[in-house]
Design a protein around this motif. Structure first.
Motif, PDB file in Angstrom:
ATOM      1  N   HIS A  18       0.833  -1.209   0.000  1.00  0.00           N
ATOM      2  CA  HIS A  18       0.000   0.000   0.000  1.00  0.00           C
ATOM      3  C   HIS A  18       0.865   1.255   0.000  1.00  0.00           C
ATOM      4  O   HIS A  18       0.535   2.244  -0.651  1.00  0.00           O
ATOM      5  N   PRO A  23      -3.753   3.622  -2.853  1.00  0.00           N
ATOM      6  CA  PRO A  23      -5.104   3.121  -3.093  1.00  0.00           C
ATOM      7  C   PRO A  23      -5.558   3.358  -4.532  1.00  0.00           C
ATOM      8  O   PRO A  23      -4.907   4.086  -5.281  1.00  0.00           O
ATOM      9  N   TYR A  30      -3.210  -5.634  -6.685  1.00  0.00           N
ATOM     10  CA  TYR A  30      -2.782  -5.896  -5.308  1.00  0.00           C
ATOM     11  C   TYR A  30      -2.546  -7.391  -5.089  1.00  0.00           C
ATOM     12  O   TYR A  30      -1.619  -7.785  -4.385  1.00  0.00           O
ATOM     13  N   PHE A 109      -7.705  -2.494  -0.115  1.00  0.00           N
ATOM     14  CA  PHE A 109      -6.606  -1.581  -0.427  1.00  0.00           C
ATOM     15  C   PHE A 109      -7.089  -0.189  -0.808  1.00  0.00           C
ATOM     16  O   PHE A 109      -6.278   0.722  -0.913  1.00  0.00           O
ATOM     17  N   ILE A 114      -3.959   1.851   5.193  1.00  0.00           N
ATOM     18  CA  ILE A 114      -4.237   0.432   5.020  1.00  0.00           C
ATOM     19  C   ILE A 114      -4.654  -0.237   6.333  1.00  0.00           C
ATOM     20  O   ILE A 114      -5.437  -1.182   6.317  1.00  0.00           O
TER      21      ILE A 114
END
Length: 125
Positions: A18, A23, A30, A109, A114
């Protein structure tokens, strides 16, 4: 290694991912990064594993796919959404029950921090 020790490692990896990616990306990005980090850490994992289950006396070949299962002890469900709905936690708990895995992590995410996107879900742990 226990479920909690694995979870601690995975949370650390997610913090790293992260911090680097931030994000707003697709869940698959991810997942790819997490699997790369798990492999680098020498952890055994299954990705997008089809899970069969028993219903009454019949084995159903494909009930669902889990995002990532680490060391057959920790199930990880990844999200990249504005808000994780309560039903998502219930779904993860059902997955845990069907596989007899004791601990799951729901990781979203798509959050600013995070730590606010990681929730533990337990199945008789």
């Amino acid at each position: 290694m226990t479920e909690n020790e694995l979870a601690k490692i995975v949370v650390g990896l997610c913090l790293k991912i992260h911090r680097i990616l931030g994000p707003g990306l697709l869940e698959s990005v991810y997942e790819e990064a997490l699997c790369y980090e798990l492999a680098k850490a020498g952890l055994h994992f299954k990705r997008q594993q089809g899970i069969s289950f028993m219903y009454e006396e019949v084995k159903m070949d494909l009930g669902f796919r889990s995002d990532v299962i680490v060391e057959d002890k920790l199930m990880i469900e990844l999200k990249s959404v504005e808000t994780v709905a309560p039903v998502h936690y219930k779904i993860l708990l059902t997955y845990l029950r069907l596989t007899n895995i004791k601990l799951g992590l729901m990781i979203n995410f798509n959050v600013e921090l995070i730590k606010n996107g990681i929730k533990r879900v337990v199945n008789n742990l």
